[in-house]
Design a protein around this motif. Structure first.
Motif, PDB file in Angstrom:
ATOM      1  N   LEU B  85       0.856  -1.321  -0.045  1.00 32.78           N
ATOM      2  CA  LEU B  85       0.038   0.161  -0.046  1.00 32.78           C
ATOM      3  C   LEU B  85       0.872   1.223   0.050  1.00 32.78           C
ATOM      4  O   LEU B  85       1.848   1.202   0.453  1.00 32.78           O
ATOM      5  CB  LEU B  85      -0.938   0.073   1.033  1.00 32.78           C
ATOM      6  N   PRO B  86       0.437   2.431  -0.687  1.00 35.32           N
ATOM      7  CA  PRO B  86       1.121   3.583  -0.617  1.00 35.32           C
ATOM      8  C   PRO B  86       1.372   4.093   0.736  1.00 35.32           C
ATOM      9  O   PRO B  86       0.329   4.089   1.805  1.00 35.32           O
ATOM     10  CB  PRO B  86       0.417   4.544  -1.207  1.00 35.32           C
ATOM     11  N   GLN B  93      -4.123   7.790   6.967  1.00 35.02           N
ATOM     12  CA  GLN B  93      -5.068   7.069   7.728  1.00 35.02           C
ATOM     13  C   GLN B  93      -4.493   6.863   9.250  1.00 35.02           C
ATOM     14  O   GLN B  93      -5.612   7.199  10.296  1.00 35.02           O
ATOM     15  CB  GLN B  93      -5.158   5.716   7.220  1.00 35.02           C
ATOM     16  N   GLY B 166     -10.258  -0.542  18.792  1.00 32.92           N
ATOM     17  CA  GLY B 166     -10.635  -0.070  17.654  1.00 32.92           C
ATOM     18  C   GLY B 166     -11.115   1.336  17.442  1.00 32.92           C
ATOM     19  O   GLY B 166     -10.989   2.068  18.487  1.00 32.92           O
ATOM     20  N   PRO B 264      -5.361   2.304  14.903  1.00 32.54           N
ATOM     21  CA  PRO B 264      -4.408   2.185  13.958  1.00 32.54           C
ATOM     22  C   PRO B 264      -3.707   3.563  13.624  1.00 32.54           C
ATOM     23  O   PRO B 264      -3.991   4.230  12.682  1.00 32.54           O
ATOM     24  CB  PRO B 264      -5.518   2.095  12.707  1.00 32.54           C
ATOM     25  N   LYS B 268       1.288   2.200  16.138  1.00 38.04           N
ATOM     26  CA  LYS B 268       1.234   0.866  15.692  1.00 38.04           C
ATOM     27  C   LYS B 268       1.682   0.842  14.382  1.00 38.04           C
ATOM     28  O   LYS B 268       2.594  -0.324  14.097  1.00 38.04           O
ATOM     29  CB  LYS B 268      -0.483   0.704  15.456  1.00 38.04           C
ATOM     30  N   LEU B 269       1.387   1.755  13.479  1.00 30.49           N
ATOM     31  CA  LEU B 269       2.443   1.806  12.276  1.00 30.49           C
ATOM     32  C   LEU B 269       3.679   1.757  12.293  1.00 30.49           C
ATOM     33  O   LEU B 269       4.480   0.925  11.783  1.00 30.49           O
ATOM     34  CB  LEU B 269       2.272   3.303  11.474  1.00 30.49           C
TER      35      LEU B 269
END
Lengths: 501, 317
Positions: B85-86, B93, B166, B264, B268-269
């Motif tokens: 994914l880019p 996001q 979430g 997210p 987390k990234l």
């Protein structure tokens, strides 16, 4: 393990995975969690059933192999459509198989290398020509190499297919938010859509076991995949949760560096350490280990002790049963060390990954082998670093595992063949190489069993890869969810799942 | 003021450039081949070679850096080697999640921290001060992970008021968004609230004993006006400095909180990118975080002058 209570239509199921899948492209994908997502959206030519037997999925029947084993004919299921609405036919199968084999970076290339030609000989008939007889092919086509992608989508998106995957499956891809979720929705084009009850499935990567369990308890998640024994024990105290499990086809053990001096794929060389020099020292090391105790202490007895590459669950060539594994014998281990004339304690470093479970495995091994005259030091090493170091041969012993493949060949050839692609141990034994080659070409199941039994004995005698235990696939789900299927390949199948009435 | 701002902006850009070099070199100094990390247990030499080739990992490091900076200047942050994914999409996001978490935590820290700090200073030597001090000490001492799990057990499982995990964007469903963000904000903001409380208390004690407060009291101003308008206003300079420094920590400290609550965001990234040696994502995330730090420092300096007119920035002379 299956659950056949009747379910109502509708609802969305949220499934926790223990890591974020890699590319959603069957040709390039390499992770086990990715396979779980594919199980919902990319069907394969063949699948396995509850007993681990290969059954047709996108193929209409089992493949027909010619007498010399070099031509395989596959009939494709009629009336199936991809999620983009185009038809599944023999051409689509050929396009996918050739892409799996030839695309640069394909993770399927090695598995499909023996396929020299793939052609459509009819609208729904595919003929494969092989370089040589290759019995594991059916097992390979029951995994990602057997997934068929929409040729229209492949042409439209090219390398970007991973962001717009289109296959035949109960659910179709909707969106992916990296690190957060993969959303699938029921595919109305699916040939068996009547038996699909859920409106959609959401896959969420949640690496931490505690967090996954807390979410299962709170009801934010309905299914937790690959739960660790300690979390399973804890989950079972919760009346709202239920457990599914299946034995796995893989193994976990420790790899000993007996000849890896130049890295993977290279001829073995000589290493001047007691464990590499003398097989008696390695045998003593193995004899100092109590597999049952290891399983009890670290995994609450919830895994299976193991001492060979092939799971007893394997339908094709049953492996050694746990009760037939060598018993711990410290006296004999000491005697062997004496015979080998090595100075005790024999100092060895064990590289383990940084997970708490692997740390405990290391500590238990450390305590066990100490009694026999080994001084085992532990070096917890982050996963990517450990792979780089062990592949390069920069280690004494490391924790080595494999998630397992349906066909026994997938669990032995790359690891045990001289200069095999994943033979990090530097094992080089012409007899093992010969048995691997025979196992691939002999079609008769009884003869194959004999070959793999002999191979297992030979590998046990080399003590370069000491198999210790097999994980079980533990899946925890809410009691209001039924129809989940967990088989030996470790995948959670939710095609027929739904909420109970 | 404008001249000062321009000078600071120039310095910031130079810092960012230097950071990009350090980040780039640092990531490549990590042991472990990204192709191997990506391939995991299935690693055929052909697939590994193709991965290295397609992500330009075979090139000289200087060429790789040049390509990275060249693309970054045009807004192209590359493609994740793991997901395909880019990276720009992944950041777009993740950024709102982390910013919202940081903003809520900051709000909590300001309201609770400043409030408790003022009470502790004004009610010095009384039970209220002891209570505020004790809460601050607890806020500083409790490990984030433990607090997170306890809050989930208490308020998402036993009494299911909030969600355990979430993220739902605020725009999609504000109620559900808050239901999911309150617990993480408490976890992330508790430490900062404690720091802010202690700073506010110390600064307020200084202010309350200062001559100008005595003068204000002598002039017959109301108690509220003396505390709020004079003492607190002057105390806020110190507090804003601390908040500014801590805001950076909030963004980086979100790593653990985001793991617990499966948010997210950037944390987390970053973790995912480290473990898979996803160079493109890691570079972009660290650069963006550095840029945020630099920007926050700049903003803090500007806010100083607004709160305390005695502080004259460069242009005054």
């Amino acid at each position: 393990m299956t659950d056949d209570r009747s379910v109502r239509d509708g609802g969305t199921l949220t499934v926790a995975l223990n890591s974020d899948p890699d590319k959603l492209d069957p040709t390039l994908a390499q992770t086990l969690v990715g396979r779980t997502v594919f199980a919902s959206m990319c069907e394969k030519l063949y699948d396995i059933d509850e007993d681990g037997t290969v059954v047709p999925q996108l193929a209409a029947s089992l493949p027909v192999t010619s007498a010399d084993g070099r031509t395989v004919t596959i009939q494709v299921r009629p009336g199936a459509e991809f999620s983009d609405g185009t038809k599944l036919d023999a051409d689509a199968v050929v396009t996918s198989l050739l892409r799996h084999r030839d695309l640069p970076g394909s993770a399927r290339g090695t598995e499909l290398a023996p396929v020299s030609k793939a052609e459509a000989t009819g609208p729904l008939t595919v003929r494969l020509t092989l370089d040589h007889s290759y019995v594991p092919l059916t097992g390979v086509l029951a995994d990602r190499a057997g997934m068929v992608m929409s040729p229209t989508a492949l042409e439209k998106y090219g390398k970007d297919f991973t962001n717009h995957p289109s296959c035949v499956g109960p659910f179709r891809f909707v969106e992916r938010v990296g690190g957060d979720r993969i959303v699938l929705r029921k595919d109305p084009n699916y040939y068996d859509a009547d038996r699909v009850h859920l409106d959609g499935v959401i896959y969420k990567p949640i690496p931490d076991g505690n967090v996954r369990l807390a979410n299962l308890r709170s009801g934010d998640l309905q299914v937790g995949d690959q739960m660790a024994p300690v979390d399973v024990r804890s989950a079972l105290t919760e009346p709202k949760l239920q457990l599914f499990n299946s034995p796995s086809l893989g193994y976990q053990g420790i790899g000993l560096n007996v000849g890896n001096v130049k890295g993977l794929g290279q001829k073995p060389g000589k290493i001047d350490t007691p464990i590499a020099r003398d097989v008696r020292v390695r045998e003593a090391f193995e004899l100092a280990i109590d597999r049952d105790l290891l399983n009890t202490v670290v995994f609450q007895g919830m895994y299976e002790p193991a001492c060979g590459p092939i799971s007893p669950q394997s339908a094709i060539a049953p492996g050694v049963k746990p009760e037939d594994c060598p018993r711990r014998d410290v006296g004999r281990a000491k005697k062997l060390l004496k015979e080998a004339g090595v100075q005790t304690p024999v100092k060895i470093e064990l590289k383990t990954s940084t997970t708490p479970e692997q740390g405990r495995v290391g500590q238990v091994l450390q305590a066990m082998v100490k009694e026999a005259g080994f001084e085992l030091s532990l070096r917890p090493t982050e996963y990517a670093t450990m792979l780089a170091e062990t592949d390069a041969g920069d280690y004494d012993v490391f924790t080595s595992g494999w998630s397992g493949r349906l066909d026994p060949d997938g669990n032995v050839s790359n690891f045990l063949k001289t200069a095999g692609a994943m033979n990090a141990y530097g094992l080089g034994d012409p007899e093992i190489d010969k048995l691997i080659a025979e196992g691939r070409s002999v079609a008769d199941p009884a003869r194959r069993t004999g070959i793999y039994d002999e191979l297992t004995r030979r590998v046990q005698d080399a003590h370069a890869l000491i198999y210790l235990y097999r994980q079980k696939n533990y899946v925890v789900a809410g009691k209001d969810v039924a129809g989940i299927r967990v088989y030996g390949d470790g995948l959670v199948r939710v095609k027929n799942a739904g909420y109970t009435r | 003021m404008t001249k000062y701002l321009l000078t600071r902006l120039r310095q910031s850009l130079i810092t960012l450039f230097l950071v990009s070099i350090v980040v780039f070199a640092g990531i490549r100094a990590l042991p472990g081949d990204p192709a191997l990390a990506l391939a995991g247990e299935e690693r055929s030499p052909e697939a590994l070679a193709a991965v290295r080739e397609s992500y330009g990992l075979n090139d000289n490091v200087v060429i790789q850096y040049g390509r990275f900076i060249g693309h970054a200047l045009t807004g192209d942050l590359g493609t994740s080697s793991r997901t395909g994914l880019p990276v720009a999409d992944a950041i777009a996001q993740a950024l709102p999640v982390t910013l919202e978490l940081a903003a809520l935590s900051l709000l909590l820290a300001i309201v609770v921290g400043i409030g408790a700090g003022v009470v502790a200073a004004v009610r010095r030597g009384r039970p209220e001060e002891w209570l505020a001090n004790a809460i601050a000490l607890i806020g500083l001492s409790i490990p984030t992970f433990w607090l997170g799990i306890v809050l989930v057990l208490g308020f998402a499982i036993a009494v299911p008021v909030f969600a355990a995990s979430g993220y739902v964007p605020f725009g999609t469903d504000p109620i559900d968004n808050l239901r999911r963000m309150v617990l993480p904000a408490i976890v992330l903001g508790s430490g900062l609230a404690a720091v802010v409380m202690r700073q506010t208390r110390a600064a307020m004690l200084d202010s309350l004993s200062a001559d100008y407060v005595r003068t204000a009291r002598a002039k017959g101003l109301s108690r509220g006006s003396v505390i709020g308008g004079h003492a607190l206003r002057n105390s806020l300079v110190t507090v804003v400095t601390v908040l500014g420094l801590q805001l950076g920590h909030l963004i980086s400290g979100a790593v653990v909180t985001e793991q617990i609550f499966v948010l997210p965001g950037f944390g987390k990234l970053t973790i995912d990118a480290v473990f898979t040696r996803d160079y493109a994502t890691l570079q972009a995330v660290v650069l963006c975080t550095s840029a945020a730090y630099i920007l926050i420092n700049l903003l803090v300096d500007v806010v100083y002058s607004v709160i305390d007119p005695r502080i004259r920035l460069g242009g005054a002379r």
